[in-house]
Design a protein around this motif. Structure first.
Motif, PDB file in Angstrom:
ATOM      1  N   MET A  51       0.826  -1.207   0.000  1.00 22.24           N
ATOM      2  CA  MET A  51       0.000   0.000   0.000  1.00 22.24           C
ATOM      3  C   MET A  51       0.860   1.257   0.000  1.00 22.24           C
ATOM      4  O   MET A  51       0.498   2.265  -0.624  1.00 22.24           O
ATOM      5  CB  MET A  51      -0.946   0.002   1.203  1.00 22.24           C
ATOM      6  CG  MET A  51      -2.065  -1.029   1.117  1.00 22.24           C
ATOM      7  SD  MET A  51      -3.083  -0.911  -0.383  1.00 22.24           S
ATOM      8  CE  MET A  51      -3.718   0.755  -0.264  1.00 22.24           C
ATOM      9  N   VAL A  52       1.994   1.209   0.678  1.00 17.72           N
ATOM     10  CA  VAL A  52       2.903   2.355   0.642  1.00 17.72           C
ATOM     11  C   VAL A  52       3.423   2.558  -0.780  1.00 17.72           C
ATOM     12  O   VAL A  52       3.489   3.688  -1.289  1.00 17.72           O
ATOM     13  CB  VAL A  52       4.066   2.164   1.632  1.00 17.72           C
ATOM     14  CG1 VAL A  52       5.150   3.218   1.410  1.00 17.72           C
ATOM     15  CG2 VAL A  52       3.556   2.230   3.073  1.00 17.72           C
ATOM     16  N   ALA A  53       3.787   1.451  -1.442  1.00 19.43           N
ATOM     17  CA  ALA A  53       4.264   1.553  -2.826  1.00 19.43           C
ATOM     18  C   ALA A  53       3.182   2.128  -3.733  1.00 19.43           C
ATOM     19  O   ALA A  53       3.467   2.947  -4.622  1.00 19.43           O
ATOM     20  CB  ALA A  53       4.711   0.180  -3.321  1.00 19.43           C
ATOM     21  N   LEU A  54       1.938   1.718  -3.527  1.00 18.49           N
ATOM     22  CA  LEU A  54       0.835   2.262  -4.318  1.00 18.49           C
ATOM     23  C   LEU A  54       0.659   3.749  -4.042  1.00 18.49           C
ATOM     24  O   LEU A  54       0.459   4.549  -4.974  1.00 18.49           O
ATOM     25  CB  LEU A  54      -0.467   1.505  -3.989  1.00 18.49           C
ATOM     26  CG  LEU A  54      -1.761   2.065  -4.575  1.00 18.49           C
ATOM     27  CD1 LEU A  54      -1.674   2.234  -6.087  1.00 18.49           C
ATOM     28  CD2 LEU A  54      -2.949   1.170  -4.195  1.00 18.49           C
ATOM     29  N   ALA A  55       0.742   4.153  -2.773  1.00 19.23           N
ATOM     30  CA  ALA A  55       0.596   5.567  -2.437  1.00 19.23           C
ATOM     31  C   ALA A  55       1.690   6.405  -3.102  1.00 19.23           C
ATOM     32  O   ALA A  55       1.426   7.502  -3.623  1.00 19.23           O
ATOM     33  CB  ALA A  55       0.622   5.755  -0.925  1.00 19.23           C
ATOM     34  N   LEU A  56       2.915   5.901  -3.100  1.00 20.59           N
ATOM     35  CA  LEU A  56       4.007   6.624  -3.754  1.00 20.59           C
ATOM     36  C   LEU A  56       3.770   6.727  -5.262  1.00 20.59           C
ATOM     37  O   LEU A  56       4.055   7.762  -5.876  1.00 20.59           O
ATOM     38  CB  LEU A  56       5.340   5.916  -3.482  1.00 20.59           C
ATOM     39  CG  LEU A  56       5.858   6.029  -2.042  1.00 20.59           C
ATOM     40  CD1 LEU A  56       7.015   5.060  -1.816  1.00 20.59           C
ATOM     41  CD2 LEU A  56       6.286   7.464  -1.732  1.00 20.59           C
ATOM     42  N   TRP A  57       3.248   5.676  -5.855  1.00 21.68           N
ATOM     43  CA  TRP A  57       2.937   5.709  -7.287  1.00 21.68           C
ATOM     44  C   TRP A  57       1.842   6.742  -7.569  1.00 21.68           C
ATOM     45  O   TRP A  57       1.919   7.479  -8.550  1.00 21.68           O
ATOM     46  CB  TRP A  57       2.503   4.315  -7.736  1.00 21.68           C
ATOM     47  CG  TRP A  57       2.224   4.192  -9.203  1.00 21.68           C
ATOM     48  CD1 TRP A  57       3.098   3.848 -10.187  1.00 21.68           C
ATOM     49  CD2 TRP A  57       0.960   4.416  -9.849  1.00 21.68           C
ATOM     50  NE1 TRP A  57       2.471   3.841 -11.410  1.00 21.68           N
ATOM     51  CE2 TRP A  57       1.157   4.190 -11.231  1.00 21.68           C
ATOM     52  CE3 TRP A  57      -0.309   4.786  -9.409  1.00 21.68           C
ATOM     53  CZ2 TRP A  57       0.127   4.319 -12.165  1.00 21.68           C
ATOM     54  CZ3 TRP A  57      -1.344   4.917 -10.334  1.00 21.68           C
ATOM     55  CH2 TRP A  57      -1.119   4.685 -11.689  1.00 21.68           C
ATOM     56  N   LEU A  58       0.827   6.770  -6.711  1.00 19.17           N
ATOM     57  CA  LEU A  58      -0.245   7.757  -6.887  1.00 19.17           C
ATOM     58  C   LEU A  58       0.310   9.179  -6.831  1.00 19.17           C
ATOM     59  O   LEU A  58      -0.029  10.026  -7.671  1.00 19.17           O
ATOM     60  CB  LEU A  58      -1.318   7.561  -5.809  1.00 19.17           C
ATOM     61  CG  LEU A  58      -2.190   6.311  -5.904  1.00 19.17           C
ATOM     62  CD1 LEU A  58      -3.023   6.153  -4.646  1.00 19.17           C
ATOM     63  CD2 LEU A  58      -3.107   6.386  -7.127  1.00 19.17           C
ATOM     64  N   LYS A  59       1.159   9.427  -5.833  1.00 15.73           N
ATOM     65  CA  LYS A  59       1.717  10.769  -5.702  1.00 15.73           C
ATOM     66  C   LYS A  59       2.598  11.121  -6.895  1.00 15.73           C
ATOM     67  O   LYS A  59       2.502  12.221  -7.459  1.00 15.73           O
ATOM     68  CB  LYS A  59       2.517  10.889  -4.405  1.00 15.73           C
ATOM     69  CG  LYS A  59       3.042  12.299  -4.164  1.00 15.73           C
ATOM     70  CD  LYS A  59       3.720  12.444  -2.815  1.00 15.73           C
ATOM     71  CE  LYS A  59       4.151  13.908  -2.614  1.00 15.73           C
ATOM     72  NZ  LYS A  59       4.834  14.109  -1.312  1.00 15.73           N
ATOM     73  N   LYS A  60       3.435  10.197  -7.308  1.00 12.80           N
ATOM     74  CA  LYS A  60       4.328  10.447  -8.432  1.00 12.80           C
ATOM     75  C   LYS A  60       3.554  10.750  -9.708  1.00 12.80           C
ATOM     76  O   LYS A  60       3.972  11.573 -10.529  1.00 12.80           O
ATOM     77  CB  LYS A  60       5.233   9.230  -8.646  1.00 12.80           C
ATOM     78  CG  LYS A  60       6.176   9.358  -9.823  1.00 12.80           C
ATOM     79  CD  LYS A  60       7.022   8.103  -9.978  1.00 12.80           C
ATOM     80  CE  LYS A  60       7.921   8.196 -11.204  1.00 12.80           C
ATOM     81  NZ  LYS A  60       8.740   6.955 -11.364  1.00 12.80           N
ATOM     82  N   ASN A  61       2.408  10.091  -9.884  1.00 18.63           N
ATOM     83  CA  ASN A  61       1.631  10.250 -11.110  1.00 18.63           C
ATOM     84  C   ASN A  61       0.517  11.285 -10.991  1.00 18.63           C
ATOM     85  O   ASN A  61      -0.273  11.441 -11.923  1.00 18.63           O
ATOM     86  CB  ASN A  61       1.045   8.898 -11.526  1.00 18.63           C
ATOM     87  CG  ASN A  61       2.096   7.970 -12.086  1.00 18.63           C
ATOM     88  OD1 ASN A  61       2.398   8.008 -13.271  1.00 18.63           O
ATOM     89  ND2 ASN A  61       2.677   7.127 -11.226  1.00 18.63           N
ATOM     90  N   GLY A  62       0.472  11.962  -9.846  1.00 24.10           N
ATOM     91  CA  GLY A  62      -0.472  13.065  -9.706  1.00 24.10           C
ATOM     92  C   GLY A  62      -1.914  12.661  -9.496  1.00 24.10           C
ATOM     93  O   GLY A  62      -2.826  13.442  -9.782  1.00 24.10           O
ATOM     94  N   PHE A  63      -2.164  11.452  -8.982  1.00 21.86           N
ATOM     95  CA  PHE A  63      -3.538  11.006  -8.731  1.00 21.86           C
ATOM     96  C   PHE A  63      -3.898  11.260  -7.269  1.00 21.86           C
ATOM     97  O   PHE A  63      -3.162  10.880  -6.354  1.00 21.86           O
ATOM     98  CB  PHE A  63      -3.697   9.520  -9.047  1.00 21.86           C
ATOM     99  CG  PHE A  63      -3.612   9.200 -10.512  1.00 21.86           C
ATOM    100  CD1 PHE A  63      -4.503   9.757 -11.415  1.00 21.86           C
ATOM    101  CD2 PHE A  63      -2.641   8.340 -10.987  1.00 21.86           C
ATOM    102  CE1 PHE A  63      -4.426   9.455 -12.767  1.00 21.86           C
ATOM    103  CE2 PHE A  63      -2.552   8.035 -12.331  1.00 21.86           C
ATOM    104  CZ  PHE A  63      -3.450   8.602 -13.233  1.00 21.86           C
ATOM    105  N   ARG A  64      -5.059  11.868  -7.074  1.00 23.07           N
ATOM    106  CA  ARG A  64      -5.566  12.142  -5.728  1.00 23.07           C
ATOM    107  C   ARG A  64      -6.979  11.570  -5.624  1.00 23.07           C
ATOM    108  O   ARG A  64      -7.965  12.297  -5.790  1.00 23.07           O
ATOM    109  CB  ARG A  64      -5.585  13.649  -5.458  1.00 23.07           C
ATOM    110  CG  ARG A  64      -4.194  14.275  -5.421  1.00 23.07           C
ATOM    111  CD  ARG A  64      -4.275  15.787  -5.322  1.00 23.07           C
ATOM    112  NE  ARG A  64      -2.976  16.343  -4.971  1.00 23.07           N
ATOM    113  CZ  ARG A  64      -2.727  17.064  -3.871  1.00 23.07           C
ATOM    114  NH1 ARG A  64      -3.708  17.326  -3.025  1.00 23.07           N
ATOM    115  NH2 ARG A  64      -1.515  17.516  -3.623  1.00 23.07           N
ATOM    116  N   PRO A  65      -7.101  10.275  -5.365  1.00 24.77           N
ATOM    117  CA  PRO A  65      -8.433   9.651  -5.369  1.00 24.77           C
ATOM    118  C   PRO A  65      -9.365  10.254  -4.328  1.00 24.77           C
ATOM    119  O   PRO A  65      -8.967  10.497  -3.181  1.00 24.77           O
ATOM    120  CB  PRO A  65      -8.127   8.183  -5.051  1.00 24.77           C
ATOM    121  CG  PRO A  65      -6.676   7.999  -5.383  1.00 24.77           C
ATOM    122  CD  PRO A  65      -6.030   9.313  -5.096  1.00 24.77           C
TER     123      PRO A  65
END
Length: 714
Positions: free
Chosen positions: A593-607
């Motif tokens: 989940m931490v890896a997913l959160a970092l991917w979201l931040k890197k790609n500019g997604f804010r669900p």
């Protein structure tokens, strides 16, 4: 429906009364309306009791005693999913009720409605259907009570249960009851479930296959692999047609014809995907058959572990789940039987094979019936959220071959796609234009369970009939699958030409691993059918949880994203992808989940809208959640699955999906410190959350922003 309406129609009684937990909306997206119109078209008088007050039997007497039977469903949604969130909190609304008011249906509505019907009219046959009954046809894990419950057929004391696409079975049942045949003697309809005494068989020559015990490790002869995912296991290439190959492969315990063409290119990516699948989904469950054995599968029944066994042993529950899913292709599925109880009171729940898919002509007939296409007049101007969401949309197909383990569409609608004709779909668009109040030219969806599986199916009917894979697209897309998007592109273009239609957008989720195979489709979709945002569901980015979901890797998402952005630029449009993700799915660790959160931040997604895994009955992921084991692999080998049960960890996983919300920073920061990831705390772009808590005003601002945008957690 009311008694006064019956009198206006000149009816003294109804032939069939359907009881539903939903508001009555005469539209083909609502199961009771569809079935009522279907039976009406064949000459039967059908009454509907919508959301009756279940606190007494009196409301169930409103239309009198039906001549043939009561049909009972919880509605379009499972009543427990409808009322409770994934954290077991009571929801504040109900989209299928006038005014969105919650509490208009009971928990486990199928059981309660059946009880009231029997009180009102003892002796009238009771038939269960709909998704709640369908997914509870066998012993099942109930997340809300945290225990394994019996088949809903027994708890409801019903005479028969219909599961899946039930139109054919329902009509046949109705005709046979109309002809005077007792319901207790109707035992040969596909897609039906009934209770029988121990030892009962349709005919004396039926063969029982005992799958009640978990396969033992270290067999001298390996059991047959029903997914046929070991191309190197045979020394020679078999010859013959698909049906001959299937019989030979099954007898030799090697592989079914369904995957024979996976051997097209031993050096290519499809062969590598096959080898990966062999490791990921060795799904055999039955003892070795003698070489040369000839069997009639239509006269075989597979014995599952008993209710008591799966109730007391989670490993047996996982085993029963994988055996049941193995028997899901209507082309080769066998009957199932599961014993409930011991001693004189024991009963066996018998599940006939799934219904055969509907033809295009049958789909056109059903969706072309004379629906009023609006809620019942008794609701006046009341707002019904589910109706508002679909009233300008068109269902173009049923079924899904994705096989996602957390989803129950395949168990209910089937894996084989059932598509309507283009002309039928266009006629419905014209009906929306001409008869649906408020239509201003915007068709809000042409879709189904998935947006882009229209007219896709196996290239060879014989291969399709023998296939025993759970998914046509995992871990790679099967080369037997016809992924041509041209029929869908042609449908979109024809639909845009319908007079009065100004705009068509696609609201159903796009299966992006299929879409990237047709850049023409992606161009058509992005240029003409996106309303500014397009939702897709990668669900996760990490291999661990993705392998338990049976979802493609994030690389497929990146390919689709590149096409989406390219074609948006070419069309001169500023459009966004809205990805959906699941927190706390079986197989997910805190590190994932931490890896997913970092991917979201890197790609500019804010669900804004986030979903925590909800274990629904019959899903394979639910078997993982309950047992902590992986039913996609032989259970005797003992692969365990990480399961997130504790409330705080589930909240953490959900918080990591919304890493940008200041209210979530404290729980994320605490978890990172425990994980030894202080390097992710700070204000750099590559860090996840700051050391400082946000001012109270910023937290309130974020909550207000979510309310404005309609953010809601599942």
């Amino acid at each position: 429906m009311t008694r006064a309406e019956m009198e206006r129609l000149g009816w003294d009684a109804c032939d069939v009364i359907l009881v539903t937990g939903d508001a009555y909306i005469d539209h083909p997206s609502f199961g009771m309306a569809l079935l009522a119109r279907f039976l009406e078209a064949h000459g039967y008088r059908v009454g509907i009791l919508s959301q009756p007050d279940w606190h007494s039997a009196e409301p169930f007497k409103a239309l009198g005693r039906p001549r043939l039977y009561f049909g009972i469903t919880a509605g379009n949604m499972d009543s427990m999913v409808n009322r409770y969130t994934s954290e077991r909190r009571i929801r504040s609304d109900d989209a299928y009720t006038p005014g969105g008011v919650a509490g208009k249906r009971p928990d486990r509505a199928v059981i309660v409605y059946a009880q009231r019907v029997r009180e009102a009219f003892p002796g009238v046959p009771v038939v269960l259907g709909g998704i709640e009954a369908s997914l509870r046809r066998l012993a099942h894990y109930d997340y809300w009570s945290e225990k394994v419950r019996r088949s809903v057929l027994l708890d409801a004391k019903a005479d028969l249960l219909l599961y899946g696409n039930a139109e054919r079975a329902l009509l046949a049942l109705t005709r046979r009851l109309d002809a005077g045949e007792p319901i207790g003697s109707i035992r040969d309809l596909r897609g039906t479930v009934f209770a029988v005494p121990p030892g009962w068989k349709p005919q004396a020559d039926w063969r029982e296959i005992d799958a009640s015990e978990i396969e033992a490790p270290g067999c001298p002869m390996p059991p047959p692999d029903p997914y046929a995912q070991r191309p190197v296991s045979l020394p020679v290439e078999p010859q013959g047609n698909a049906e001959e190959m299937s019989e030979r492969d099954e007898a030799q315990g090697a592989r079914s014809a369904a995957t024979e063409t996976y051997r097209v290119d031993r050096r290519g990516s499809e062969h590598r995907a096959t080898q990966r699948f062999a490791r990921a989904a060795n799904y055999s469950a039955f003892p070795q058959e003698p070489v040369g054995a000839k069997r009639d599968r239509s006269r075989e029944v597979v014995r599952l572990p008993s209710f008591e066994s799966v109730r007391d042993d989670p490993l047996h529950y996982a085993h029963a789940s994988r055996v049941m899913h193995l028997e899901s292709n209507p082309g080769n599925a066998r009957a199932l039987v599961q014993r409930h109880g011991e001693g004189p009171g024991a009963r066996e729940v018998w599940v006939n094979p799934p219904p055969l898919p509907l033809s295009t002509a049958e789909m056109d007939f059903i969706y072309g019936l004379p629906y009023a296409r609006r809620p019942h007049p008794s609701y006046g101007q009341a707002h019904i959220p589910a109706w508002e969401m679909i009233k300008f949309s068109v269902s173009i197909m049923r079924g899904c071959f994705g096989g996602c383990t957390f989803c129950s569409i395949t168990e209910h609608e089937g894996r084989i796609i059932q598509s309507r004709s283009e002309d039928s779909i266009l006629r419905e668009i014209e009906a929306i234009r001409d008869r649906t109040p408020g239509f201003a030219g915007h068709v809000t969806d042409l879709g189904g369970p998935t947006a882009n599986m229209y007219r896709m199916r196996c290239k060879d009917p014989a291969i399709e009939r023998h296939c025993r894979r759970l998914s046509c697209v995992y871990p790679g897309i099967c080369p037997n699958l016809d992924t041509d998007h041209a029929p869908l592109v042609r449908l979109y273009r024809r639909a845009r030409q319908v007079p009065g239609v100004k705009r068509i957008t696609i609201g159903s989720g796009v299966r992006y691993d299929l879409a990237v195979r047709s850049p023409e489709y992606v161009r058509e979709l992005v240029t003409h059918h996106v309303s500014g945002r397009l939702k897709i569901a990668p669900e996760h980015t990490e291999p661990g949880p993705l392998s338990k979901m049976m979802k493609p890797g994030v690389e497929a998402f990146e390919q689709f994203r590149a096409l989406f952005e390219r074609f948006s630029r070419e069309a001169g449009k500023n459009q966004q992808l809205i990805p959906y993700f699941i927190a706390a799915h079986p197989g997910t660790t805190d590190e994932d989940m931490v890896a997913l959160a970092l991917w979201l931040k890197k790609n500019g997604f804010r669900p804004d809208q986030v979903q925590t895994f909800l274990p629904t009955p019959m899903a394979l992921a639910t078997a993982m959640y309950h047992s902590g084991r992986n039913p996609l692999r032989p259970l005797a080998r003992g692969e365990t699955v990480a399961v997130v049960r504790e409330g705080r960890r589930r909240r953490l996983h959900k918080a990591l999906l919304r890493w940008h919300d200041p209210a979530n920073w404290p729980i994320i920061r605490e978890a990172l410190l425990k994980m030894g990831r202080r390097d992710l705390i700070g204000n750099r772009p590559d860090q996840l959350v700051p050391w400082q808590d946000a001012p109270a005003g910023k937290v309130k601002e974020e909550r207000a922003r979510r309310r404005v945008r309609g953010g809601k957690d599942a």
